[in-house]
Design an enzyme around this catalytic site. Structure first.
Site, PDB file in Angstrom:
ATOM      1  N   ASN A 109       0.884  -1.161   0.000  1.00  0.00           N
ATOM      2  CA  ASN A 109       0.000   0.000   0.000  1.00  0.00           C
ATOM      3  C   ASN A 109       0.923   1.212   0.000  1.00  0.00           C
ATOM      4  O   ASN A 109       1.585   1.486   1.004  1.00  0.00           O
ATOM      5  CB  ASN A 109      -0.904   0.004   1.228  1.00  0.00           C
ATOM      6  CG  ASN A 109      -1.803   1.212   1.290  1.00  0.00           C
ATOM      7  OD1 ASN A 109      -1.663   2.163   0.528  1.00  0.00           O
ATOM      8  ND2 ASN A 109      -2.745   1.187   2.221  1.00  0.00           N
ATOM      9  N   ALA A 119       0.449   4.205   0.431  1.00  0.00           N
ATOM     10  CA  ALA A 119       0.123   5.212   1.442  1.00  0.00           C
ATOM     11  C   ALA A 119       0.615   4.818   2.834  1.00  0.00           C
ATOM     12  O   ALA A 119       0.523   5.608   3.767  1.00  0.00           O
ATOM     13  CB  ALA A 119      -1.389   5.446   1.479  1.00  0.00           C
ATOM     14  N   CYS A 120       1.140   3.611   2.984  1.00  0.00           N
ATOM     15  CA  CYS A 120       1.572   3.085   4.284  1.00  0.00           C
ATOM     16  C   CYS A 120       3.082   3.230   4.439  1.00  0.00           C
ATOM     17  O   CYS A 120       3.849   2.702   3.626  1.00  0.00           O
ATOM     18  CB  CYS A 120       1.154   1.617   4.387  1.00  0.00           C
ATOM     19  SG  CYS A 120       1.848   0.746   5.802  1.00  0.00           S
ATOM     20  N   GLY A 121       3.506   3.907   5.501  1.00  0.00           N
ATOM     21  CA  GLY A 121       4.932   4.092   5.749  1.00  0.00           C
ATOM     22  C   GLY A 121       5.676   2.783   5.949  1.00  0.00           C
ATOM     23  O   GLY A 121       6.798   2.612   5.447  1.00  0.00           O
ATOM     24  N   ARG A 169       6.118   1.235   2.552  1.00  0.00           N
ATOM     25  CA  ARG A 169       7.148   1.954   1.776  1.00  0.00           C
ATOM     26  C   ARG A 169       8.549   1.636   2.287  1.00  0.00           C
ATOM     27  O   ARG A 169       9.478   1.424   1.497  1.00  0.00           O
ATOM     28  CB  ARG A 169       6.903   3.468   1.824  1.00  0.00           C
ATOM     29  CG  ARG A 169       5.705   3.930   1.029  1.00  0.00           C
ATOM     30  CD  ARG A 169       5.661   5.452   0.882  1.00  0.00           C
ATOM     31  NE  ARG A 169       5.807   6.164   2.138  1.00  0.00           N
ATOM     32  CZ  ARG A 169       4.802   6.527   2.930  1.00  0.00           C
ATOM     33  NH1 ARG A 169       3.562   6.221   2.610  1.00  0.00           N
ATOM     34  NH2 ARG A 169       5.043   7.187   4.040  1.00  0.00           N
TER      35      ARG A 169
END
Length: 141
Positions: free
Chosen positions: A9, A11-13, A16
């Site tokens: 995802n 948007a997920c730190g 990433r």
């Protein structure tokens, strides 16, 4: 077929950072944005079996309809929970990484290091500033 995959995802730190660690170790995985391309029910079952986890183990509470759907109630069967994940892919916790060395839910992100080749002899720092590898590529925790 790529032997390294990440259910990601963007948007997920944590997701990433996991992807960045994979690339730091010289691995370019197949990136599966599971919100756009959710795994099938059969793929979910295979991922769970490979991780040795139950469906409840991969349910994400924060930022999802978990509470609204009452998924904390013990009466939901695994099949019903899979129905909910199919209807709301955001309920699947991430990132899940698949490599020839195994399959794992990589929370925290440095758990991915157990599934990758030896990291290069250089430091790695997460996006929040937390150091994961020293300048010799050794784990700091």
């Amino acid at each position: 077929m790529n032997t390294h995959q990440i259910y990601h995802n963007p948007a997920c730190g944590t997701s990433r950072n996991t992807l960045a660690l994979m690339r730091h170790c010289g691995v370019e995985p197949q990136v599966i944005d599971y919100l756009k391309t959710p795994p099938s029910r059969q793929e979910l079952r295979q991922l769970l079996a490979a991780m040795g986890l139950g469906v409840r183990d991969i349910l994400r509470e924060r930022g999802t309809p978990y509470a609204e759907l009452g998924l904390d109630q013990p009466h939901w069967s695994d099949e019903q929970l899979l129905d909910f994940i199919e209807a709301h892919p955001i309920l699947m916790n991430r990132p899940i990484v698949v490599t020839p060395l195994g399959t794992r839910l990589c929370r925290p992100s440095e758990r991915v290091l157990d599934l990758l080749p030896e990291p290069p002899k250089k430091a790695f720092v997460k996006s929040d500033g937390e150091a994961v590898l020293d300048d010799q590529g050794r784990r700091l925790r």
